[in-house]
Write a protein that holds these residues in place. Structure first.
Motif, PDB file in Angstrom:
ATOM      1  N   LEU A   1       0.557 -23.964 -23.266  1.00 30.78           N
ATOM      2  CA  LEU A   1       0.622 -23.228 -24.643  1.00 30.78           C
ATOM      3  C   LEU A   1      -0.664 -22.951 -25.182  1.00 30.78           C
ATOM      4  O   LEU A   1      -1.267 -22.308 -25.857  1.00 30.78           O
ATOM      5  N   GLN A   2      -1.260 -24.534 -25.423  1.00 31.42           N
ATOM      6  CA  GLN A   2      -2.714 -24.592 -26.113  1.00 31.42           C
ATOM      7  C   GLN A   2      -3.630 -23.700 -25.237  1.00 31.42           C
ATOM      8  O   GLN A   2      -4.452 -23.144 -25.844  1.00 31.42           O
ATOM      9  N   GLU A   3      -3.435 -23.944 -23.989  1.00 32.08           N
ATOM     10  CA  GLU A   3      -4.491 -23.164 -22.956  1.00 32.08           C
ATOM     11  C   GLU A   3      -4.471 -21.630 -23.522  1.00 32.08           C
ATOM     12  O   GLU A   3      -5.743 -21.017 -23.430  1.00 32.08           O
ATOM     13  N   ILE A   4      -3.594 -20.994 -23.700  1.00 26.86           N
ATOM     14  CA  ILE A   4      -3.242 -19.474 -23.921  1.00 26.86           C
ATOM     15  C   ILE A   4      -3.515 -19.499 -25.448  1.00 26.86           C
ATOM     16  O   ILE A   4      -3.256 -18.338 -26.121  1.00 26.86           O
ATOM     17  N   GLY A   5      -3.737 -20.393 -26.193  1.00 27.65           N
ATOM     18  CA  GLY A   5      -4.212 -20.104 -27.694  1.00 27.65           C
ATOM     19  C   GLY A   5      -2.996 -20.314 -28.745  1.00 27.65           C
ATOM     20  O   GLY A   5      -2.834 -19.955 -29.671  1.00 27.65           O
ATOM     21  N   VAL A   6      -1.837 -20.919 -28.102  1.00 23.71           N
ATOM     22  CA  VAL A   6      -0.704 -21.185 -29.059  1.00 23.71           C
ATOM     23  C   VAL A   6      -0.715 -22.747 -29.399  1.00 23.71           C
ATOM     24  O   VAL A   6      -0.647 -23.620 -28.450  1.00 23.71           O
ATOM     25  N   SER A   7      -0.491 -23.103 -30.751  1.00 23.88           N
ATOM     26  CA  SER A   7      -0.526 -24.381 -31.178  1.00 23.88           C
ATOM     27  C   SER A   7       0.644 -24.871 -30.891  1.00 23.88           C
ATOM     28  O   SER A   7       1.933 -24.304 -31.287  1.00 23.88           O
ATOM     29  N   ALA A   8       0.870 -25.940 -30.227  1.00 18.42           N
ATOM     30  CA  ALA A   8       1.987 -26.565 -29.702  1.00 18.42           C
ATOM     31  C   ALA A   8       2.059 -27.870 -29.533  1.00 18.42           C
ATOM     32  O   ALA A   8       0.933 -28.457 -29.464  1.00 18.42           O
ATOM     33  N   VAL A   9       3.190 -28.783 -29.904  1.00 13.46           N
ATOM     34  CA  VAL A   9       3.006 -30.001 -29.759  1.00 13.46           C
ATOM     35  C   VAL A   9       4.300 -30.534 -28.633  1.00 13.46           C
ATOM     36  O   VAL A   9       5.535 -29.894 -28.854  1.00 13.46           O
ATOM     37  N   SER A  10       4.255 -31.372 -27.926  1.00 15.80           N
ATOM     38  CA  SER A  10       5.518 -31.623 -27.078  1.00 15.80           C
ATOM     39  C   SER A  10       6.167 -33.038 -27.742  1.00 15.80           C
ATOM     40  O   SER A  10       5.380 -34.231 -28.386  1.00 15.80           O
TER      41      SER A  10
ATOM     42  N   ASP B   1      18.540 -36.198 -35.740  1.00 14.90           N
ATOM     43  CA  ASP B   1      17.513 -36.260 -36.746  1.00 14.90           C
ATOM     44  C   ASP B   1      16.490 -35.375 -36.844  1.00 14.90           C
ATOM     45  O   ASP B   1      15.585 -35.514 -36.168  1.00 14.90           O
ATOM     46  N   THR B   2      16.355 -34.312 -37.381  1.00 18.33           N
ATOM     47  CA  THR B   2      15.465 -33.054 -37.100  1.00 18.33           C
ATOM     48  C   THR B   2      14.232 -33.018 -37.976  1.00 18.33           C
ATOM     49  O   THR B   2      13.537 -32.074 -37.862  1.00 18.33           O
ATOM     50  N   GLU B   3      13.915 -34.100 -38.546  1.00 19.62           N
ATOM     51  CA  GLU B   3      12.694 -34.029 -39.677  1.00 19.62           C
ATOM     52  C   GLU B   3      11.546 -33.716 -38.832  1.00 19.62           C
ATOM     53  O   GLU B   3      10.693 -33.016 -39.085  1.00 19.62           O
ATOM     54  N   ARG B   4      11.266 -34.657 -37.795  1.00 20.37           N
ATOM     55  CA  ARG B   4      10.002 -34.501 -36.913  1.00 20.37           C
ATOM     56  C   ARG B   4       9.862 -32.965 -36.535  1.00 20.37           C
ATOM     57  O   ARG B   4       8.749 -32.455 -36.662  1.00 20.37           O
ATOM     58  N   VAL B   5      10.971 -32.574 -35.995  1.00 17.31           N
ATOM     59  CA  VAL B   5      10.934 -31.103 -35.275  1.00 17.31           C
ATOM     60  C   VAL B   5      10.541 -30.162 -36.722  1.00 17.31           C
ATOM     61  O   VAL B   5       9.761 -29.384 -36.438  1.00 17.31           O
ATOM     62  N   GLU B   6      11.026 -30.419 -37.712  1.00 15.07           N
ATOM     63  CA  GLU B   6      11.029 -29.408 -38.845  1.00 15.07           C
ATOM     64  C   GLU B   6       9.699 -29.666 -39.292  1.00 15.07           C
ATOM     65  O   GLU B   6       8.843 -28.573 -39.780  1.00 15.07           O
ATOM     66  N   SER B   7       9.164 -30.890 -39.518  1.00 14.72           N
ATOM     67  CA  SER B   7       7.736 -30.703 -39.963  1.00 14.72           C
ATOM     68  C   SER B   7       6.770 -30.341 -38.850  1.00 14.72           C
ATOM     69  O   SER B   7       5.682 -29.780 -39.552  1.00 14.72           O
ATOM     70  N   GLU B   8       6.925 -30.376 -37.616  1.00 11.53           N
ATOM     71  CA  GLU B   8       6.368 -29.689 -36.664  1.00 11.53           C
ATOM     72  C   GLU B   8       6.220 -27.964 -37.011  1.00 11.53           C
ATOM     73  O   GLU B   8       5.078 -27.557 -36.983  1.00 11.53           O
TER      74      GLU B   8
ATOM     75  N   VAL C   1       7.370 -26.325 -31.080  1.00 10.59           N
ATOM     76  CA  VAL C   1       7.662 -27.641 -30.542  1.00 10.59           C
ATOM     77  C   VAL C   1       8.325 -27.654 -29.346  1.00 10.59           C
ATOM     78  O   VAL C   1       9.647 -26.807 -29.097  1.00 10.59           O
ATOM     79  N   VAL C   2       7.725 -28.525 -28.351  1.00 10.03           N
ATOM     80  CA  VAL C   2       8.319 -28.583 -26.956  1.00 10.03           C
ATOM     81  C   VAL C   2       9.161 -29.816 -26.862  1.00 10.03           C
ATOM     82  O   VAL C   2       8.468 -30.871 -26.977  1.00 10.03           O
ATOM     83  N   VAL C   3      10.448 -29.853 -26.669  1.00 12.52           N
ATOM     84  CA  VAL C   3      11.181 -30.662 -26.595  1.00 12.52           C
ATOM     85  C   VAL C   3      11.769 -31.262 -25.281  1.00 12.52           C
ATOM     86  O   VAL C   3      12.383 -30.465 -24.498  1.00 12.52           O
ATOM     87  N   ALA C   4      11.673 -32.478 -24.860  1.00 14.34           N
ATOM     88  CA  ALA C   4      12.227 -32.826 -23.608  1.00 14.34           C
ATOM     89  C   ALA C   4      13.795 -33.040 -23.746  1.00 14.34           C
ATOM     90  O   ALA C   4      14.394 -33.457 -24.528  1.00 14.34           O
ATOM     91  N   GLY C   5      14.439 -32.421 -22.644  1.00 15.14           N
ATOM     92  CA  GLY C   5      15.785 -32.075 -22.572  1.00 15.14           C
ATOM     93  C   GLY C   5      16.255 -33.375 -21.997  1.00 15.14           C
ATOM     94  O   GLY C   5      15.553 -34.134 -21.409  1.00 15.14           O
ATOM     95  N   PHE C   6      17.540 -33.662 -22.111  1.00 15.06           N
ATOM     96  CA  PHE C   6      18.380 -34.359 -21.203  1.00 15.06           C
ATOM     97  C   PHE C   6      18.395 -36.012 -21.711  1.00 15.06           C
ATOM     98  O   PHE C   6      19.108 -36.760 -21.131  1.00 15.06           O
ATOM     99  N   GLN C   7      17.322 -36.214 -22.566  1.00 18.70           N
ATOM    100  CA  GLN C   7      17.480 -37.435 -23.024  1.00 18.70           C
ATOM    101  C   GLN C   7      17.672 -37.936 -24.487  1.00 18.70           C
ATOM    102  O   GLN C   7      17.334 -37.114 -25.439  1.00 18.70           O
ATOM    103  N   GLY C   8      17.760 -39.051 -24.624  1.00 14.72           N
ATOM    104  CA  GLY C   8      17.782 -39.764 -25.881  1.00 14.72           C
ATOM    105  C   GLY C   8      17.751 -41.089 -26.390  1.00 14.72           C
ATOM    106  O   GLY C   8      17.098 -41.687 -25.255  1.00 14.72           O
ATOM    107  N   LEU C   9      17.865 -41.636 -27.599  1.00 19.31           N
ATOM    108  CA  LEU C   9      17.698 -43.095 -27.625  1.00 19.31           C
ATOM    109  C   LEU C   9      19.120 -43.761 -28.084  1.00 19.31           C
ATOM    110  O   LEU C   9      19.620 -42.979 -28.709  1.00 19.31           O
ATOM    111  N   ASN C  10      19.428 -45.047 -27.554  1.00 15.36           N
ATOM    112  CA  ASN C  10      20.665 -45.430 -27.950  1.00 15.36           C
ATOM    113  C   ASN C  10      20.347 -46.408 -29.288  1.00 15.36           C
ATOM    114  O   ASN C  10      19.367 -46.425 -29.703  1.00 15.36           O
TER     115      ASN C  10
END
Ligand code: ASP
Ligand code: MG
Length: 401
Positions: free
Chosen positions: A85-94, A117-124, A131-140
Motif C-alpha cells: 500500500l505504501q509503495e502505491i502511495g497509500v498511507s497504511a499501518v499494519s 478494544d478499538t482505540e488503536r485502530v480508531e486512532s490510526e 489499517v491492516v489487521v492480522a486476522g485469526f489471532q488475539g491475546l488472552n
C-alpha cells in the motif's frame, strides 16, 4: 465518509502480484473517500506449512506453542500488504491481532473473542491511514497469543466491523460469492444474489467453505451485513443478511461435509441419565456432537449413534473407551468413511415434500442413507464418503434448474 472493513483470504494474498492486486482494491476503496480497515489471512498454504513444520518436531505440540507458531503467518501478510500500500502511495499501518485490541479466552487453537478494544485502530484511522489487521489471532488474559481456529480471519473481520460500527463488511475470497453448490464440482451451480444468515450458517457449518461459521454467527448477532465477493473478478458477489426477498427459491444450496465421523456405542443401559453421561464427557473436551440417533430400547439396552468432527474422532473415542463402564461397557466403534450431504433453504418451512424429493434423488442413484437429521431449514443425510459427490450432483439436479 463510510467505514469499510475488507477481509482478504489466503489465496487473495498468496504472492507478490496478488498482494498488489489487493493493495489496488484497498486503494480504490480509500480513494473513493472511505475509511478502510483491512483484515488478512496468512498467504496461500502458509498455515498448513507451519502445521507441517511443527509435525517435524513433535507429534504432540503444546497448543500454546502452536498458536505462537501459526500466528506468524498472518503477521507476514499484514506487513507485506502495508508495504505494498505504501509503495502505491497509500498511507497504511499494519497491526497484529493484539495491537488491534483482540482479547480472547484461554482456549488455544480455538479461542473466542471476549473483547475488542478499538482505540488503536480508531486512532490510526484518525491519522488517515488504512489499517491492516492480522486476522485469526488475539491475546488472552495471560498475554499469550491465541488463534481463533482454522478460517478464523473471517471472524476477526466481522468482529472489527461490529465493534467499529462499520458501514460495510466485505469478505473477498477466491470464489465469486456463495453458490448453490461447490462450483468446482457442480458446473451447473449458480451464484446466489443473497442468502440469510441462518441459511449461510447451515451451509458454512455443512462444509460450503465460503465463510467460517463462527463469523456468520457473529454477523447475525450484531447485524453485520456481509458481502462475499471475488478479489480477482470485480463482479457483485453475494449479500448475507437477516432476511432475503421471497424469490420463490426453495433450496439455496446443497453442501457436502467430509469432515465427519460416526461413533456408535452399543448396548447402553436404557435408563435415565445415560445420554448425559456420554455427551457430558464429550462436552468437557469441547467436542461438538452433531447428529444423534438412539435406537429404541431392546432388553433394557439401546444403541447411541452420533457424529463428531473427523478431527475430534480419536480423542472422542479415547475418552469414551476410558469411561466405557459408565455406560454399559459395550462395543464402541468409529466410522470415518462417511460424509454429510445437506439441502438448505428457508423456503422449505412452508413447503412440504422436500425430504421425499431429496431421498428420491438419492434412491435413484442407489445411494444408501445411514442417518437423517432435519431442522426447519435443512435436511442432512449421512452416507458413505465414496457416494458423496454423486449425491450432491443428484440432489442439485433435483432441486435447482
Ligand atoms: N490462516 C488461518 C487458516 O488458514 C486463518 C484463516 O485463513 O482465516 O486457517
Ligand atoms: Mg487460510
Amino acid at each position: 465518509m463510510a467505514l469499510i472493513v475488507q477481509k482478504f483470504g489466503g489465496t487473495s494474498v498468496k504472492d507478490r502480484s496478488r498482494i498488489f492486486n489487493v493493495a489496488r482494491i484497498v486503494a480504490n476503496t480509500r480513494n473513493a473517500g472511505n475509511e478502510v480497515v483491512v483484515v488478512v489471512s496468512a498467504q496461500g498454504d502458509t498455515t498448513d506449512d507451519l502445521i507441517a513444520k511443527a509435525a517435524e518436531i513433535t507429534g504432540n505440540p503444546s497448543s500454546r506453542e502452536m498458536d505462537m507458531l501459526l500466528a506468524t503467518g498472518e503477521q507476514i501478510s499484514i506487513s507485506l500488504l502495508a508495504m505494498a500500500l505504501q509503495e502505491i502511495g497509500v498511507s497504511a499501518v499494519s497491526l497484529t491481532g493484539w495491537q488491534a485490541g483482540f482479547v480472547t479466552d484461554r482456549a488455544y487453537s480455538r479461542a473466542r473473542i471476549k473483547r475488542l478494544d478499538t482505540e488503536r485502530v480508531e486512532s490510526e484511522l484518525a491519522r488517515n491511514r488504512v489499517v491492516v489487521v492480522a486476522g485469526f489471532q488475539g491475546l488472552n488474559r495471560s498475554d499469550d497469543i491465541t488463534t481463533l481456529g482454522r478460517g478464523g480471519s473471517d471472524t476477526s473481520a466481522v468482529a472489527l466491523a461490529a465493534a467499529l460500527h462499520a458501514d460495510r463488511c466485505q469478505i473477498f475470497t477466491d470464489v465469486e460469492g456463495v453458490y448453490t453448490a461447490d462450483p468446482r464440482k457442480i458446473p451447473k451451480a449458480t451464484r446466489l444474489k443473497e442468502i440469510t444468515f441462518d441459511e449461510m450458517l447451515e451451509l458454512a457449518s455443512l462444509g460450503a467453505q465460503v465463510l467460517n461459521n463462527r463469523s456468520v454467527e457473529l454477523a447475525k448477532k450484531y447485524g453485520v451485513e456481509l458481502e462475499v465477493l471475488s478479489s480477482i473478478n470485480p463482479i457483485p458477489g453475494t449479500i448475507v443478511k437477516e432476511e432475503t426477498k421471497v424469490e420463490g427459491m426453495l433450496i439455496k444450496g446443497v453442501a457436502k461435509d467430509d469432515n465427519v465421523a460416526v461413533i456408535s456405542i452399543l448396548g447402553v443401559p436404557d435408563v435415565p441419565g445415560m445420554s448425559f453421561k456420554v455427551f457430558s464427557l464429550l462436552a468437557q473436551r469441547n467436542i461438538n456432537v452433531d447428529i444423534i440417533l438412539q435406537s429404541s430400547g431392546d432388553a433394557g439396552k439401546k444403541d447411541l449413534i452420533f457424529t463428531v468432527p473427523l478431527g475430534d474422532a480419536e480423542s472422542a473415542m479415547a475418552v469414551l473407551k476410558e469411561h466405557r463402564n459408565r455406560f454399559g461397557g459395550g462395543e464402541i466403534t468409529v466410522n470415518k468413511d462417511c460424509a454429510k450431504v445437506s439441502v438448505v433453504g428457508a423456503g422449505m418451512q412452508s413447503h412440504p415434500g422436500v425430504a421425499s424429493h431429496m431421498f428420491e434423488a438419492l434412491g435413484g442413484q442407489n445411494i444408501n442413507i445411514h442417518m437423517i437429521s432435519t431442522s426447519e431449514i435443512k435436511i442432512s443425510v449421512i452416507i458413505d464418503k465414496a457416494d458423496a459427490d454423486r449425491a450432491v450432483a443428484a440432489i442439485h439436479d433435483a432441486f435447482i434448474q
